[in-house]
Design a protein around this motif. Structure first.
Motif, PDB file in Angstrom:
ATOM      1  N   GLU A 248      -2.313   0.557   3.279  1.00 59.79           N
ATOM      2  CA  GLU A 248      -2.777   1.571   2.320  1.00 59.79           C
ATOM      3  C   GLU A 248      -1.960   2.848   2.409  1.00 59.79           C
ATOM      4  O   GLU A 248      -1.881   3.615   1.455  1.00 59.79           O
TER       5      GLU A 248
ATOM      6  N   LEU B 145       2.418   1.346   1.619  1.00 57.55           N
ATOM      7  CA  LEU B 145       2.794   0.890   0.277  1.00 57.55           C
ATOM      8  C   LEU B 145       3.005   2.032  -0.711  1.00 57.55           C
ATOM      9  O   LEU B 145       4.009   2.045  -1.419  1.00 57.55           O
ATOM     10  N   PRO B 146       2.100   3.010  -0.791  1.00 56.31           N
ATOM     11  CA  PRO B 146       2.388   4.130  -1.707  1.00 56.31           C
ATOM     12  C   PRO B 146       3.675   4.878  -1.350  1.00 56.31           C
ATOM     13  O   PRO B 146       4.405   5.318  -2.229  1.00 56.31           O
ATOM     14  N   LEU B 147       3.975   4.978  -0.056  1.00 54.33           N
ATOM     15  CA  LEU B 147       5.217   5.640   0.348  1.00 54.33           C
ATOM     16  C   LEU B 147       6.441   4.870  -0.131  1.00 54.33           C
ATOM     17  O   LEU B 147       7.411   5.468  -0.608  1.00 54.33           O
TER      18      LEU B 147
ATOM     19  N   VAL C 218       6.701   2.922  -2.746  1.00 48.58           N
ATOM     20  CA  VAL C 218       6.827   3.088  -4.194  1.00 48.58           C
ATOM     21  C   VAL C 218       7.355   4.483  -4.519  1.00 48.58           C
ATOM     22  O   VAL C 218       8.254   4.645  -5.340  1.00 48.58           O
ATOM     23  N   GLN C 219       6.819   5.506  -3.857  1.00 48.17           N
ATOM     24  CA  GLN C 219       7.239   6.876  -4.116  1.00 48.17           C
ATOM     25  C   GLN C 219       8.697   7.115  -3.745  1.00 48.17           C
ATOM     26  O   GLN C 219       9.381   7.920  -4.372  1.00 48.17           O
ATOM     27  N   GLN C 220       9.186   6.417  -2.728  1.00 53.12           N
ATOM     28  CA  GLN C 220      10.565   6.606  -2.278  1.00 53.12           C
ATOM     29  C   GLN C 220      11.573   5.952  -3.214  1.00 53.12           C
ATOM     30  O   GLN C 220      12.772   6.086  -3.016  1.00 53.12           O
TER      31      GLN C 220
END
Length: 120
Positions: free
Chosen positions: A4, A7-9, A11-13
């Motif tokens: 959790e 994964l957002p990191l 995508v953001q990168q």
């Protein structure tokens, strides 16, 4: 780190990340490749149990996606939990080689297999 958080990191990168989406719009899995040097890419996948509903599609589409991932990096690899026999069979079927086993790997110090695939 927990998925959790990670994964957002990813995508953001702006890394190479794709999603498997059910007709209802529900995401059942994410996969991608993270560059590790000029030639190596760390391939990864996380999924819910719903991925098993798409086994045939997964087997059929994987060669296309591997070709695409190999355009990013000629050498793809990672580590997989030795207990994950279903995905180990899938990786072998997709042409990955298993290089060695680490008896105590990761936070939980469990056996993991190292695998890789070189662009043909």
């Amino acid at each position: 780190m927990e998925p959790e958080v990670v994964l957002p990191l990813l995508v953001q990168q702006g890394n190479y990340v794709w999603a498997g989406v059910e007709p209802s719009g529900e995401v059942f899995g994410l996969f991608g490749v993270d560059p590790s040097g000029p030639y190596m890419g760390i391939v990864w996948m996380v999924s819910s149990p719903a991925i098993m509903n798409y086994r045939r599609e997964l087997i059929g589409l994987t060669p296309k996606w591997l070709k695409r991932l190999h355009k990013v990096r000629p050498l793809l690899g990672n580590h997989i939990d030795a207990r994950n026999t279903t995905h180990i069979r899938w990786l072998k079927r997709m042409g990955f080689s298993f290089l060695r086993t680490h008896d105590e790997f990761g936070v939980e110090k469990r056996p993991f297999h190292e695998f890789a695939r070189l662009r043909s």
